[in-house]
Motif scaffolding. Structure first.
Motif, PDB file in Angstrom:
ATOM      1  N   LEU A  12       0.834  -1.203   0.000  1.00 34.88           N
ATOM      2  CA  LEU A  12       0.000   0.000   0.000  1.00 34.88           C
ATOM      3  C   LEU A  12       0.867   1.250   0.000  1.00 34.88           C
ATOM      4  CD1 LEU A  12      -2.774   1.460   0.339  1.00 34.88           C
ATOM      5  CD2 LEU A  12      -2.423   1.227   2.798  1.00 34.88           C
ATOM      6  N   HIS A  13       1.871   1.253   0.854  1.00 37.05           N
ATOM      7  CA  HIS A  13       2.752   2.414   0.942  1.00 37.05           C
ATOM      8  C   HIS A  13       3.482   2.628  -0.374  1.00 37.05           C
ATOM      9  CE1 HIS A  13       6.412   4.665   2.041  1.00 37.05           C
ATOM     10  NE2 HIS A  13       5.536   5.353   2.754  1.00 37.05           N
ATOM     11  N   VAL A  16       0.479   3.265  -3.355  1.00 36.46           N
ATOM     12  CA  VAL A  16      -0.479   4.368  -3.278  1.00 36.46           C
ATOM     13  C   VAL A  16       0.054   5.546  -2.473  1.00 36.46           C
ATOM     14  CG1 VAL A  16      -2.804   5.042  -2.571  1.00 36.46           C
ATOM     15  CG2 VAL A  16      -2.412   2.771  -3.539  1.00 36.46           C
ATOM     16  N   CYS A  17       0.522   5.284  -1.272  1.00 37.38           N
ATOM     17  CA  CYS A  17       0.918   6.388  -0.392  1.00 37.38           C
ATOM     18  C   CYS A  17       2.020   7.248  -0.990  1.00 37.38           C
ATOM     19  CB  CYS A  17       1.332   5.866   0.982  1.00 37.38           C
ATOM     20  SG  CYS A  17      -0.034   5.097   1.880  1.00 37.38           S
ATOM     21  N   GLN A  18       3.011   6.617  -1.608  1.00 36.69           N
ATOM     22  CA  GLN A  18       4.077   7.407  -2.220  1.00 36.69           C
ATOM     23  C   GLN A  18       3.540   8.259  -3.369  1.00 36.69           C
ATOM     24  OE1 GLN A  18       7.312   4.769  -3.160  1.00 36.69           O
ATOM     25  NE2 GLN A  18       8.061   4.782  -1.058  1.00 36.69           N
ATOM     26  N   LEU A  20       0.662   9.563  -3.491  1.00 39.94           N
ATOM     27  CA  LEU A  20      -0.116  10.653  -2.901  1.00 39.94           C
ATOM     28  C   LEU A  20       0.753  11.600  -2.082  1.00 39.94           C
ATOM     29  CD1 LEU A  20      -3.246   8.632  -1.702  1.00 39.94           C
ATOM     30  CD2 LEU A  20      -2.898   9.831  -3.872  1.00 39.94           C
ATOM     31  N   GLY A  21       2.051  11.374  -2.088  1.00 40.80           N
ATOM     32  CA  GLY A  21       2.959  12.122  -1.234  1.00 40.80           C
ATOM     33  C   GLY A  21       3.406  13.460  -1.785  1.00 40.80           C
ATOM     34  N   ARG A  63       1.371   3.848 -10.911  1.00 36.48           N
ATOM     35  CA  ARG A  63       0.678   3.350  -9.721  1.00 36.48           C
ATOM     36  C   ARG A  63      -0.779   3.019 -10.000  1.00 36.48           C
ATOM     37  NH1 ARG A  63       5.416   4.832  -8.788  1.00 36.48           N
ATOM     38  NH2 ARG A  63       6.365   4.713  -6.737  1.00 36.48           N
ATOM     39  N   MET A  91      -9.325  12.413   4.399  1.00 35.35           N
ATOM     40  CA  MET A  91      -8.072  12.862   5.017  1.00 35.35           C
ATOM     41  C   MET A  91      -8.082  14.372   5.259  1.00 35.35           C
ATOM     42  SD  MET A  91      -5.495  10.372   2.875  1.00 35.35           S
ATOM     43  CE  MET A  91      -4.008  11.197   3.367  1.00 35.35           C
TER      44      MET A  91
END
Length: 110
Positions: A12-13, A16-18, A20-21, A63, A91
């Motif tokens: 996930l990290h 997706v998270c990267q 969205l970073g 991604r 968020m």
């Protein structure tokens, strides 16, 4: 819902998270949620250089958050997963609530 495994969280990290970073990528996602566009339209609408938009779009494509579809000589970008906007909005609400609590604590300390 059960707690995810560390492998799932790592994926996930990384996936997706990267992606969205970066605020510029978030801005691109919101713009594509409004309507699909080609890179020049995005660059103009977001007041960003076209190479910057292209670079961010590539990461979002890698991604699988954005998809590209050729229409003649033009490539149109679409939001692949509209639920990502729901997540981002959630968020943002958490951020607003957190800032409100923080502000309340600051006021209570004075």
């Amino acid at each position: 819902m059960e707690r995810p495994s560390i492998d799932e969280l790592t994926l996930l990290h990384a996936s997706v998270c990267q992606a969205l970073g970066d605020p510029k990528r978030l801005n691109i996602l919101y713009a594509l949620y409004e309507r699909p566009r080609h890179v020049s339209q995005l660059a103009a609408d977001l007041a960003m250089p076209q190479p910057t938009v292209s670079r961010h779009l590539q990461m979002l494509r890698d991604r699988h958050l954005v998809v590209a579809q050729r229409e003649g000589a033009t490539v149109i970008y679409y939001l692949a997963e509209p639920r990502v906007i729901e997540v981002l909005d959630t968020m943002r609400h958490i951020l607003r609530d957190s800032l409100a609590r923080q502000s309340g604590l600051v006021n209570m300390e004075n």
